[in-house]
Design an enzyme around this catalytic site. Structure first.
Site, PDB file in Angstrom:
ATOM      1  N   HIS A 281     -14.059 -11.331  26.194  1.00  0.00           N
ATOM      2  CA  HIS A 281     -12.836 -11.533  26.978  1.00  0.00           C
ATOM      3  C   HIS A 281     -12.095 -10.199  27.098  1.00  0.00           C
ATOM      4  O   HIS A 281     -11.939  -9.493  26.096  1.00  0.00           O
ATOM      5  CB  HIS A 281     -11.944 -12.594  26.319  1.00  0.00           C
ATOM      6  CG  HIS A 281     -10.731 -12.879  27.131  1.00  0.00           C
ATOM      7  ND1 HIS A 281     -10.759 -13.679  28.255  1.00  0.00           N
ATOM      8  CD2 HIS A 281      -9.464 -12.411  27.024  1.00  0.00           C
ATOM      9  CE1 HIS A 281      -9.549 -13.703  28.802  1.00  0.00           C
ATOM     10  NE2 HIS A 281      -8.749 -12.945  28.067  1.00  0.00           N
TER      11      HIS A 281
ATOM     12  N   ASN B  19     -18.445 -15.090  23.460  1.00  0.00           N
ATOM     13  CA  ASN B  19     -17.871 -14.742  24.762  1.00  0.00           C
ATOM     14  C   ASN B  19     -17.167 -13.393  24.662  1.00  0.00           C
ATOM     15  O   ASN B  19     -16.580 -13.082  23.630  1.00  0.00           O
ATOM     16  CB  ASN B  19     -16.856 -15.821  25.163  1.00  0.00           C
ATOM     17  CG  ASN B  19     -16.172 -15.529  26.487  1.00  0.00           C
ATOM     18  OD1 ASN B  19     -16.829 -15.234  27.489  1.00  0.00           O
ATOM     19  ND2 ASN B  19     -14.844 -15.601  26.510  1.00  0.00           N
TER      20      ASN B  19
ATOM     21  N   ASN C 272     -21.810  -6.087  31.559  1.00  0.00           N
ATOM     22  CA  ASN C 272     -21.955  -6.394  30.124  1.00  0.00           C
ATOM     23  C   ASN C 272     -23.402  -6.746  29.786  1.00  0.00           C
ATOM     24  O   ASN C 272     -23.908  -6.377  28.731  1.00  0.00           O
ATOM     25  CB  ASN C 272     -21.002  -7.521  29.707  1.00  0.00           C
ATOM     26  CG  ASN C 272     -19.603  -6.998  29.449  1.00  0.00           C
ATOM     27  OD1 ASN C 272     -19.360  -6.339  28.441  1.00  0.00           O
ATOM     28  ND2 ASN C 272     -18.699  -7.256  30.380  1.00  0.00           N
TER      29      ASN C 272
HETATM   30  C1  GAR Z   1     -15.779  -8.736  32.160  1.00  0.00           C
HETATM   31  O1  GAR Z   1     -14.640  -7.916  32.232  1.00  0.00           O
HETATM   32  C2  GAR Z   1     -15.542  -9.857  31.163  1.00  0.00           C
HETATM   33  O2  GAR Z   1     -14.777  -9.464  30.060  1.00  0.00           O
HETATM   34  C3  GAR Z   1     -14.787 -10.843  32.019  1.00  0.00           C
HETATM   35  O3  GAR Z   1     -15.466 -10.820  33.260  1.00  0.00           O
HETATM   36  C4  GAR Z   1     -15.983  -9.503  33.476  1.00  0.00           C
HETATM   37  C5  GAR Z   1     -17.458  -9.601  33.850  1.00  0.00           C
HETATM   38  O4  GAR Z   1     -17.953  -8.364  34.241  1.00  0.00           O
HETATM   39  N1  GAR Z   1     -14.779 -12.153  31.426  1.00  0.00           N
HETATM   40  C6  GAR Z   1     -13.726 -12.945  31.472  1.00  0.00           C
HETATM   41  O5  GAR Z   1     -12.698 -12.685  32.052  1.00  0.00           O
HETATM   42  C7  GAR Z   1     -13.914 -14.255  30.714  1.00  0.00           C
HETATM   43  N2  GAR Z   1     -12.655 -14.950  30.567  1.00  0.00           N
HETATM   44  P1  GAR Z   1     -19.511  -8.072  34.280  1.00  0.00           P
HETATM   45  O6  GAR Z   1     -20.153  -9.175  35.121  1.00  0.00           O
HETATM   46  O7  GAR Z   1     -19.622  -6.731  34.942  1.00  0.00           O
HETATM   47  O8  GAR Z   1     -20.022  -8.062  32.861  1.00  0.00           O
END
Ligand code: GAR
Length: 210
Positions: free
Chosen positions: A110, A108, A14
């Protein structure tokens, strides 16, 4: 220019989507001042370094108490004088002090359509495991402001994603990222940078483009 701190814990896809959107001009009038991780091995830190973006690790493990960590975290953050904090896969609960100080300035991402599959214990792959277990046909992602609850703040953007026959949590996670997260998170930041997002009576209003 909107100054952003991106908080990460893991892979940082992200974060990458945000950096790419800034480069492509899909996010305007915004720049990442700092990337902060609680985990020194987070690949997200390397992604930031590669782009020449300041990146630091502040881990609760390096402090004697949670209060000490919270204080150090806030002090560090204040140095950068950011306008917006983006939680991009940040798996530490933010201290209440930061949430109060940055009210409606923390967002955030999610990986579900809130209020489904959110709240305490729902993060990363667990969210997709729960969605598959329940047998939903549609899932998605949500960008929301952060308040003192878990995933309870005002919703800014959501995007639906189809669940397909034979999906594993990993396959579904990837589709939700590609089709939803990497699109709506940069989009939300651009809207905020353009001053089009406000919170009225606990709900988000997005002003029409003029
Ligand atoms: C993403 O899927 C994000 O939506 C999730 O962690 C992942 C991080 O991936 N966040 C949550 O679950 C928050 N509750 P990334 O490090 O590749 O961006």
């Amino acid at each position: 220019m909107l100054k952003i701190a991106v908080l990460v814990s893991g892979g940082g896809t992200n974060l990458q989507a945000i950096m790419d959107a800034i480069d492509a001009g899909d996010i305007q009038d915004a720049a990442i001042s700092v990337v902060i991780s609680n985990n020194k091995n987070a690949f997200a830190l390397e992604r930031a370094a590669k782009k020449g973006i300041e990146n630091i690790c502040i881990s609760p493990k390096d402090y004697e108490s949670r209060e000490d960590f919270n204080r150090a975290f806030l002090e560090k953050l204040e140095i950068y004088q950011v306008d917006l904090i983006v939680l991009a896969g940040f798996l530490v609960v933010l201290p209440g002090e930061i949430i109060t100080r940055y009210e409606n300035r923390i967002i955030n991402i999610h990986p579900s359509l809130i209020p489904s599959f959110c709240g305490k214990g729902f993060y990363g792959l667990k969210v997709h495991e729960a969605a598959l277990l329940r047998g939903v046909k549609i899932t998605g992602a949500t960008v929301h402001f952060v308040d003192k609850g878990t995933d309870t703040g005002p919703i800014i953007l959501q995007k639906a994603v189809e669940v397909k026959e034979g999906d594993t949590p990993e396959i579904l996670q990837r589709r939700v990222m590609e089709e939803a997260e990497w699109k709506i998170l940069p989009r939300a930041i651009d809207l905020i940078a353009k001053g089009r997002v406000s919170v009225i009576d606990g709900k988000v209003n997005i002003k029409e483009e003029i």
